[in-house]
Design an enzyme around this catalytic site. Structure first.
Site, PDB file in Angstrom:
ATOM      1  N   SER A 127      71.279   2.999  31.116  1.00  0.00           N
ATOM      2  CA  SER A 127      71.998   1.636  30.532  1.00  0.00           C
ATOM      3  C   SER A 127      71.605   1.505  29.110  1.00  0.00           C
ATOM      4  CB  SER A 127      71.745   0.456  31.626  1.00  0.00           C
ATOM      5  OG  SER A 127      72.104  -0.727  30.958  1.00  0.00           O
ATOM      6  N   TYR A 140      66.200  -5.047  36.551  1.00  0.00           N
ATOM      7  CA  TYR A 140      67.004  -4.081  36.138  1.00  0.00           C
ATOM      8  C   TYR A 140      66.816  -3.434  34.840  1.00  0.00           C
ATOM      9  CZ  TYR A 140      71.909  -1.690  35.334  1.00  0.00           C
ATOM     10  OH  TYR A 140      72.982  -1.241  35.108  1.00  0.00           O
TER      11      TYR A 140
END
Ligand code: NAD
Length: 244
Positions: A127, A140
């Protein structure tokens, strides 16, 4: 003519970015296996909870026993919103089990076959949050930074076997995961979804969110021979977000 198809294993291929990856590799005539908890009609579906290391290993070994595994796309992942104080031990473990331990299980399981054939491409779906932090995204952020590290360390340890490992770092991509994250935020804050969506798009230098098909094209390139000198890299695809 009876040609043997190249084999691609995708985790989390039933939805969003993973589904676009499955469809693109199928369109390029790969044999594609999709390991997911949710069923899908695209590719050869294998019911699999990526957190179950033994199950992942058994499924991937069975696939390898049929021939080769040319490409692994470790893509299954979940999002969780919360600062460190708002993240319970259970929530931290859940994010790590799916996003990091799941990738560990998939990568470890394909390596024997890739080593035997002296060839392989591994793509980890990280990401932009592997490179930068975002607010309220403690677990995350951590999990995606770990995947960037996993790509680098795998690249170094397995270059001698002609196995390449890279991480793809998408910005905000319009998928079911994105919509769920926005819905959760609106539920908690009372914000209007259309407004939040427009604000998200305006945050991107290109003025829009990314699409799953665009990420799939980058993954396909990294898996191809055109990328044969690319390993250990973090490939950003974020409409310019992390350039700011
Ligand atoms: P998605 O929710 O649309 O798809 C995720 C898939 O993973 C689903 O098919 C789901 O069933 C599967 N999955 C979840 N838990 C699983 C488990 N335990 N075992 C097996 N499969 C499981 O999400 P997406 O947006 O397509 O995200 C795919 C990947 O891309 C994730 O790793 C995500 O973190 C990453 N990513 C997404 C974005 C974004 O903006 N959408 C941005 C950067 C990175």
């Amino acid at each position: 003519m009876n040609t043997v198809k190249k084999v691609c294993v995708v985790t989390g291929g039933s939805s969003g970015i993973g589904l676009s990856i499955v469809k693109l590799f199928l369109a390029h005539d790969y044999q594609v296996f999709n390991l997911d908890i949710s069923p899908s009609t695209f590719g050869e579906f294998r019911q699999c909870d990526i957190t179950n290391v033994g199950q992942v290993s058994k499924i991937i070994t069975d696939i390898a026993d049929q021939g080769s595994i040319d490409v692994l796309v470790s893509n299954a992942g979940i999002h969780f919103s919360g600062s460190i104080e708002n993240t319970s031990e259970e929530e931290l473990e859940r994010v790590f089990n799916i996003n990091v331990k799941g990738a560990y299980a998939a990568v470890k399981s394909v390596l024997p076959a890739m080593k035997a054939q002296q060839n392989g491409a591994i793509i980890l779906m990280a990401s932009d949050q592997a490179l930068i932090a975002k607010h309220n995204s403690f677990a995350y952020n951590l999990s995606k930074a770990a995947l960037a590290s996993m790509a680098k360390t795998t690249a170094l340890d397995y270059a001698q076997f002609n196995i390449r490992a890279n991480a793809v770092c998408p910005g905000t991509i319009e998928t079911p995961l994105y919509h769920q994250a926005i819905n959760n935020y609106c539920e908690k804050s009372g914000a209007n979804k259309a407004d939040v969506h427009a604000e998200e798009a305006a945050l991107q230098p290109l003025g829009r969110l990314g699409q799953a098909e665009e990420v799939a094209e980058l993954v396909y390139f990294l898996a191809s021979d055109k990328a044969k000198f690319i390993t250990g890299s973090l490939q950003v695809i974020d409409g310019g977000y992390t350039a700011q």
